[in-house]
Design a protein around this motif. Structure first.
Motif, PDB file in Angstrom:
ATOM      1  N   LEU A  89       0.831  -1.197   0.000  1.00  0.00           N
ATOM      2  CA  LEU A  89       0.000   0.000   0.000  1.00  0.00           C
ATOM      3  C   LEU A  89       0.873   1.258   0.000  1.00  0.00           C
ATOM      4  CD1 LEU A  89      -3.146   0.565   2.242  1.00  0.00           C
ATOM      5  CD2 LEU A  89      -1.542   2.387   1.767  1.00  0.00           C
ATOM      6  N   ALA A  90       1.913   1.235   0.847  1.00  0.00           N
ATOM      7  CA  ALA A  90       2.798   2.402   0.936  1.00  0.00           C
ATOM      8  C   ALA A  90       3.528   2.667  -0.382  1.00  0.00           C
ATOM      9  CB  ALA A  90       3.813   2.189   2.061  1.00  0.00           C
ATOM     10  N   SER A  91       3.857   1.599  -1.103  1.00  0.00           N
ATOM     11  CA  SER A  91       4.578   1.748  -2.373  1.00  0.00           C
ATOM     12  C   SER A  91       3.658   2.107  -3.535  1.00  0.00           C
ATOM     13  CB  SER A  91       5.316   0.441  -2.711  1.00  0.00           C
ATOM     14  OG  SER A  91       6.237   0.115  -1.688  1.00  0.00           O
ATOM     15  N   ASN A  92       2.373   1.792  -3.393  1.00  0.00           N
ATOM     16  CA  ASN A  92       1.411   2.029  -4.481  1.00  0.00           C
ATOM     17  C   ASN A  92       0.114   2.614  -3.912  1.00  0.00           C
ATOM     18  OD1 ASN A  92       2.954   0.268  -6.648  1.00  0.00           O
ATOM     19  ND2 ASN A  92       2.788  -1.003  -4.814  1.00  0.00           N
ATOM     20  N   PRO A  93       0.192   3.789  -3.304  1.00  0.00           N
ATOM     21  CA  PRO A  93      -0.958   4.338  -2.571  1.00  0.00           C
ATOM     22  C   PRO A  93      -2.184   4.640  -3.430  1.00  0.00           C
ATOM     23  CG  PRO A  93       0.752   6.006  -2.857  1.00  0.00           C
ATOM     24  CD  PRO A  93       1.349   4.705  -3.282  1.00  0.00           C
ATOM     25  N   ASP A  94      -1.994   4.849  -4.718  1.00  0.00           N
ATOM     26  CA  ASP A  94      -3.114   5.251  -5.568  1.00  0.00           C
ATOM     27  C   ASP A  94      -3.696   4.122  -6.420  1.00  0.00           C
ATOM     28  OD1 ASP A  94      -2.786   7.907  -4.674  1.00  0.00           O
ATOM     29  OD2 ASP A  94      -1.213   8.235  -6.174  1.00  0.00           O
ATOM     30  N   GLU A  95      -3.053   2.972  -6.423  1.00  0.00           N
ATOM     31  CA  GLU A  95      -3.458   1.915  -7.365  1.00  0.00           C
ATOM     32  C   GLU A  95      -4.923   1.503  -7.211  1.00  0.00           C
ATOM     33  OE1 GLU A  95      -0.912  -1.555  -8.200  1.00  0.00           O
ATOM     34  OE2 GLU A  95      -2.683  -2.795  -7.834  1.00  0.00           O
ATOM     35  N   TYR A  96      -5.347   1.249  -5.992  1.00  0.00           N
ATOM     36  CA  TYR A  96      -6.712   0.748  -5.764  1.00  0.00           C
ATOM     37  C   TYR A  96      -7.764   1.699  -6.326  1.00  0.00           C
ATOM     38  CZ  TYR A  96     -10.936  -0.655  -3.233  1.00  0.00           C
ATOM     39  OH  TYR A  96     -12.225  -1.031  -2.910  1.00  0.00           O
ATOM     40  N   TYR A  97      -7.682   2.963  -5.941  1.00  0.00           N
ATOM     41  CA  TYR A  97      -8.693   3.936  -6.374  1.00  0.00           C
ATOM     42  C   TYR A  97      -8.562   4.262  -7.867  1.00  0.00           C
ATOM     43  CZ  TYR A  97      -9.601   4.412  -1.418  1.00  0.00           C
ATOM     44  OH  TYR A  97      -9.911   4.135  -0.112  1.00  0.00           O
ATOM     45  N   THR A  98      -7.343   4.173  -8.384  1.00  0.00           N
ATOM     46  CA  THR A  98      -7.148   4.402  -9.819  1.00  0.00           C
ATOM     47  C   THR A  98      -7.843   3.318 -10.639  1.00  0.00           C
ATOM     48  OG1 THR A  98      -5.018   5.497  -9.460  1.00  0.00           O
ATOM     49  CG2 THR A  98      -5.436   4.610 -11.663  1.00  0.00           C
ATOM     50  N   ILE A  99      -7.702   2.060 -10.198  1.00  0.00           N
ATOM     51  CA  ILE A  99      -8.357   0.952 -10.897  1.00  0.00           C
ATOM     52  C   ILE A  99      -9.868   1.135 -10.882  1.00  0.00           C
ATOM     53  CG2 ILE A  99      -8.869  -1.528 -10.800  1.00  0.00           C
ATOM     54  CD1 ILE A  99      -6.021  -1.986  -9.827  1.00  0.00           C
ATOM     55  N   LEU A 100     -10.415   1.469  -9.720  1.00  0.00           N
ATOM     56  CA  LEU A 100     -11.868   1.652  -9.619  1.00  0.00           C
ATOM     57  C   LEU A 100     -12.349   2.780 -10.532  1.00  0.00           C
ATOM     58  CD1 LEU A 100     -12.527   1.237  -5.778  1.00  0.00           C
ATOM     59  CD2 LEU A 100     -12.964  -0.419  -7.598  1.00  0.00           C
ATOM     60  N   LYS A 101     -11.529   3.816 -10.641  1.00  0.00           N
ATOM     61  CA  LYS A 101     -11.912   4.961 -11.492  1.00  0.00           C
ATOM     62  C   LYS A 101     -11.798   4.610 -12.976  1.00  0.00           C
ATOM     63  CE  LYS A 101     -10.762   9.833 -12.364  1.00  0.00           C
ATOM     64  NZ  LYS A 101      -9.876  10.971 -11.979  1.00  0.00           N
TER      65      LYS A 101
END
Length: 328
Positions: free
Chosen positions: A44-56
């Motif tokens: 999570l610390a290394s990829n803080p935006d991945e989750y929300y970017t995928i959903l968007k």
């Protein structure tokens, strides 16, 4: 997007920490411990935006996986007041959907809904997403949840029976004598990491250790449950009685402390290096079987394409036997 082959997991926790975790992690610290031990925190610390970017990016898009997720969400925890709430089901759908787009090779496999669902009891959906990533891509072998399930097959058909013969030889002989095979039952236990079979708090105690020590504890807990019930199992002289009793065993595991004691003090050594070597050796066998099965299946499909309408209508034994074999 973070590489699927990158590991962030703490491979060998310090011994004092390991012992503390085996005694049980307080509920308020579970999310922290699970994320730290599994590598989810570093992911999570290394990829803080991945989750929300995928959903968007994938908002409104559908796939075979997302369609299956929609069907499974409502039947994941149908009787649970909190887990069956609209808010919770939306979070569960988000986590599973995001993961299906992150890793199309796996996409979505039934049982991942239970894993993500239990994670959401202790953490946010963002944290649950990364912990699910760690489970599927780091802690368990790579092909546990793929369409082939090769690595799951290796564990339940080769590794576990081998450990059973070594650790519980008397019970193993009894099962063999009665024609009892365990892969189908072990599949349910392992694929959900006992989430659908053991009492909830016992499941969380198992998960405490699973995140800390890795996939080999699946074998320890399965063997421990059988050992705890060994005498009762030995008294069963009928296949159906044995099978029925084994299915019920996990649901009776309310004493998590006793389960931990048997799993880690009564079964002897179980080196991860030995398990990994067994997995490697048997994976070759499982892959060979899979390739042969697919070849035979494809051969039957090609053969069936040449069946004429008159032959289909005639219902001769020759075509009947071909079709029966195809179903098998």
């Amino acid at each position: 997007m973070a590489s699927i082959n990158t590991t962030y997991r703490l491979k060998s926790p310090p011994e004092p920490l390991k012992e503390m975790i085996r005694r049980g992690v307080p509920a308020e610290f579970r999310s922290t411990v699970w994320m730290r031990c599994s590598g989810a925190y570093l992911r999570l610390a290394s990829n803080p935006d991945e989750y929300y970017t995928i959903l968007k990016v994938y908002n409104g898009k559908s796939s075979v996986a997302t369609k299956q997720i929609k069907m499974d969400i409502r039947r994941t925890f149908p009787e649970h007041k909190y887990l069956n709430s609209p808010k919770y089901m939306e979070q569960l759908s988000n986590v599973l959907t995001a993961y299906s787009w992150r890793n199309p090779t796996v996409g979505y496999c039934q049982s991942m809904n239970f894993l993500a669902g239990y994670l959401l009891i202790h953490m946010s959906e963002h944290e649950a997403y990364w912990t699910l990533v760690s489970i599927v891509e780091d802690i368990l072998p790579q092909e546990y949840f793929t369409t082939t399930m090769i690595d799951l097959s290796v564990d339940v058909r080769f590794v576990f029976p081998d450990l059973m013969a070594k650790k519980l030889p008397r019970l193993n002989k009894h099962f063999t004598k009665n024609g009892l095979s365990l892969p189908l039952l072990m599949t349910q236990w392992f694929l959900c990491i006992f989430a659908t079979t053991t009492p909830t708090e016992t499941t969380f105690r198992i998960w405490d250790v699973f995140f800390s020590e890795g996939s080999k504890v699946l074998f320890r807990f399965a063997l421990a449950m059988l050992k705890i019930n060994e005498e009762e199992l030995m008294s069963c002289q009928d296949y159906n009685d044995l099978y029925s009793l084994i299915k019920k065993i996990p649901s009776k595991m309310y004493d998590a402390d006793h389960l931990m004691e048997v799993a880690f003090q009564k079964l002897g050594s179980m080196p991860m290096k030995t398990i990994d070597q067994k997995r490697t050796d048997c994976r070759v066998i499982a892959m060979d079987e899979y390739v042969k099965h697919q070849s035979a299946r494809n051969g039957l499909k090609r053969q069936s394409q040449h069946i004429t309408k008159s032959e289909l209508k005639s219902g001769t034994k020759r075509w009947s036997s071909q079709l029966i074999f195809k179903e098998v």
